[in-house]
Design a protein around this motif. Structure first.
Motif, PDB file in Angstrom:
ATOM      1  N   ILE A  62     105.947   2.584  92.330  1.00  0.00           N
ATOM      2  CA  ILE A  62     105.145   2.427  91.106  1.00  0.00           C
ATOM      3  C   ILE A  62     104.436   1.072  91.057  1.00  0.00           C
ATOM      4  CG2 ILE A  62     106.581   4.011  89.759  1.00  0.00           C
ATOM      5  CD1 ILE A  62     107.860   1.519  88.449  1.00  0.00           C
ATOM      6  N   GLY A  63     104.434   0.347  92.190  1.00  0.00           N
ATOM      7  CA  GLY A  63     103.759  -0.944  92.224  1.00  0.00           C
ATOM      8  C   GLY A  63     104.549  -2.075  91.597  1.00  0.00           C
ATOM      9  N   ALA A  64     105.815  -1.824  91.273  1.00  0.00           N
ATOM     10  CA  ALA A  64     106.669  -2.853  90.668  1.00  0.00           C
ATOM     11  C   ALA A  64     107.415  -3.610  91.771  1.00  0.00           C
ATOM     12  CB  ALA A  64     107.663  -2.205  89.708  1.00  0.00           C
ATOM     13  N   PRO A  65     107.928  -4.807  91.470  1.00  0.00           N
ATOM     14  CA  PRO A  65     108.683  -5.561  92.478  1.00  0.00           C
ATOM     15  C   PRO A  65     109.877  -4.770  93.007  1.00  0.00           C
ATOM     16  CG  PRO A  65     108.136  -6.973  90.620  1.00  0.00           C
ATOM     17  CD  PRO A  65     107.761  -5.573  90.218  1.00  0.00           C
ATOM     18  N   VAL A  66     110.212  -5.010  94.265  1.00  0.00           N
ATOM     19  CA  VAL A  66     111.354  -4.349  94.904  1.00  0.00           C
ATOM     20  C   VAL A  66     112.606  -5.174  94.623  1.00  0.00           C
ATOM     21  CG1 VAL A  66     112.370  -3.643  97.108  1.00  0.00           C
ATOM     22  CG2 VAL A  66     109.915  -3.351  96.707  1.00  0.00           C
ATOM     23  N   ASP A  67     113.651  -4.515  94.174  1.00  0.00           N
ATOM     24  CA  ASP A  67     114.899  -5.191  93.831  1.00  0.00           C
ATOM     25  C   ASP A  67     115.914  -4.993  94.952  1.00  0.00           C
ATOM     26  OD1 ASP A  67     116.606  -6.567  91.792  1.00  0.00           O
ATOM     27  OD2 ASP A  67     117.774  -4.735  91.987  1.00  0.00           O
ATOM     28  N   VAL A 107     113.318   4.222  91.137  1.00  0.00           N
ATOM     29  CA  VAL A 107     112.741   3.369  90.096  1.00  0.00           C
ATOM     30  C   VAL A 107     113.889   2.884  89.211  1.00  0.00           C
ATOM     31  CG1 VAL A 107     111.176   3.236  88.135  1.00  0.00           C
ATOM     32  CG2 VAL A 107     110.564   4.642  90.119  1.00  0.00           C
ATOM     33  N   LEU A 108     113.992   1.571  89.073  1.00  0.00           N
ATOM     34  CA  LEU A 108     115.045   0.996  88.240  1.00  0.00           C
ATOM     35  C   LEU A 108     114.496   0.630  86.869  1.00  0.00           C
ATOM     36  CD1 LEU A 108     116.715  -1.449  90.806  1.00  0.00           C
ATOM     37  CD2 LEU A 108     117.272   0.948  90.359  1.00  0.00           C
ATOM     38  N   GLU A 109     115.362   0.663  85.882  1.00  0.00           N
ATOM     39  CA  GLU A 109     114.980   0.231  84.543  1.00  0.00           C
ATOM     40  C   GLU A 109     115.954  -0.842  84.070  1.00  0.00           C
ATOM     41  OE1 GLU A 109     115.163   3.392  81.701  1.00  0.00           O
ATOM     42  OE2 GLU A 109     117.280   3.812  82.040  1.00  0.00           O
ATOM     43  N   PRO A 110     115.482  -1.805  83.275  1.00  0.00           N
ATOM     44  CA  PRO A 110     116.376  -2.843  82.756  1.00  0.00           C
ATOM     45  C   PRO A 110     117.271  -2.298  81.655  1.00  0.00           C
ATOM     46  CG  PRO A 110     114.146  -3.165  81.928  1.00  0.00           C
ATOM     47  CD  PRO A 110     114.076  -2.029  82.900  1.00  0.00           C
ATOM     48  N   LEU A 111     118.558  -2.600  81.756  1.00  0.00           N
ATOM     49  CA  LEU A 111     119.522  -2.231  80.722  1.00  0.00           C
ATOM     50  C   LEU A 111     119.904  -3.483  79.941  1.00  0.00           C
ATOM     51  CD1 LEU A 111     121.928   0.195  82.637  1.00  0.00           C
ATOM     52  CD2 LEU A 111     119.871   0.748  81.334  1.00  0.00           C
ATOM     53  N   PRO A 184     119.198   2.830  88.007  1.00  0.00           N
ATOM     54  CA  PRO A 184     118.198   3.887  88.207  1.00  0.00           C
ATOM     55  C   PRO A 184     117.816   4.561  86.892  1.00  0.00           C
ATOM     56  CG  PRO A 184     119.913   4.033  89.880  1.00  0.00           C
ATOM     57  CD  PRO A 184     120.386   3.025  88.873  1.00  0.00           C
ATOM     58  N   ALA A 185     116.521   4.732  86.695  1.00  0.00           N
ATOM     59  CA  ALA A 185     116.036   5.433  85.506  1.00  0.00           C
ATOM     60  C   ALA A 185     116.326   6.925  85.652  1.00  0.00           C
ATOM     61  CB  ALA A 185     114.534   5.200  85.345  1.00  0.00           C
ATOM     62  N   PRO A 186     116.367   7.681  84.549  1.00  0.00           N
ATOM     63  CA  PRO A 186     116.557   9.133  84.642  1.00  0.00           C
ATOM     64  C   PRO A 186     115.497   9.755  85.554  1.00  0.00           C
ATOM     65  CG  PRO A 186     116.759   8.417  82.369  1.00  0.00           C
ATOM     66  CD  PRO A 186     116.279   7.233  83.145  1.00  0.00           C
ATOM     67  N   ARG A 187     115.884  10.821  86.246  1.00  0.00           N
ATOM     68  CA  ARG A 187     114.998  11.432  87.238  1.00  0.00           C
ATOM     69  C   ARG A 187     113.638  11.795  86.644  1.00  0.00           C
ATOM     70  NH1 ARG A 187     114.324  10.487  91.954  1.00  0.00           N
ATOM     71  NH2 ARG A 187     116.592  10.338  92.070  1.00  0.00           N
ATOM     72  N   GLY A 188     113.635  12.355  85.448  1.00  0.00           N
ATOM     73  CA  GLY A 188     112.366  12.739  84.827  1.00  0.00           C
ATOM     74  C   GLY A 188     111.468  11.547  84.558  1.00  0.00           C
TER      75      GLY A 188
END
Length: 205
Positions: A62-67, A107-111, A184-188
């Motif tokens: 998605i063009g975001a930084p790689v963690d 794709v990761l999301e911040p918690l 990880p963000a939800p698959r959808g």
């Protein structure tokens, strides 16, 4: 095993790198040089490292930084005339693009760690506001008619939360939040973000 080879009118570009690449469990960039001998001169080893590190600034999903990326350089090859700093940087970047999906990136999301405080009589309402936002309860503390509730909630779900909490508790509860970790963000959600990024790239091309 990846070879970058480009021949133009004058001197060309040549760089070969052999090694392993994969996610790093601690979310950092780790580069290790295990080459024995001079198949890749020392100055070009740093070029390989630089090329991979640049790739972390913008991932392919998605063009975001790689963690988190771990690279181990095992061997390679160079040419006395055609090898250069730029050739080995390019080899590293193209190698990353070639094998990136083999690592099954997500794709990761911040918690966020969210803490609520308010009258005990509103505990049920307070918990409800968190659960509706994919919150995971981490603990509660009830003292003298006041309750504190700790939960882990995705940042994406926290927009507009102050208004929701105010309505659910007659304005008697408050909250604080701070970054906790990535997950990880939800698959959808991942699929929607990836599709949106691909559409954006197509519009630019």
């Amino acid at each position: 095993d990846f070879t970058h080879k480009k021949q133009t009118g004058g001197s060309g570009q040549y760089a070969r790198i052999i090694g392993t690449m994969g996610p790093h469990p601690e979310g950092i960039f780790h580069f290790e040089n295990r080459i024995r001998g001079g198949n890749v001169p020392r100055e070009y080893v740093s070029s390989v490292k630089k090329g991979f590190k640049q790739c972390m600034e913008k991932g392919l999903l998605i063009g975001a930084p790689v963690d988190g990326l771990e690279v181990v350089l095992l061997d390679g090859g160079h040419h006395a005339v055609d090898s250069s700093d730029m050739a080995f940087q390019t080899a590293a970047r193209n190698c990353f693009r070639e094998y990136y999906n083999n690592g099954k990136p997500e794709v990761l999301e911040p918690l966020m760690m969210v803490s609520l405080e308010g009258p005990s009589e509103f505990q049920g309402n307070m918990v409800g506001t968190l659960l509706k936002r994919r919150g995971i309860l981490k603990g509660t503390l009830d003292e003298e008619g006041y309750v504190r509730i700790d939960a882990e909630v995705p940042l994406a779900e926290m927009f507009g939360y102050a208004t929701t909490l105010r309505s659910a508790t007659q304005g008697k509860a408050e909250f604080t939040m701070e970054f906790n970790r990535y997950a990880p963000a939800p698959r959808g959600v991942q699929e929607d973000l990836i599709a949106s990024y691909r559409n954006e790239l197509e519009l630019k091309s």
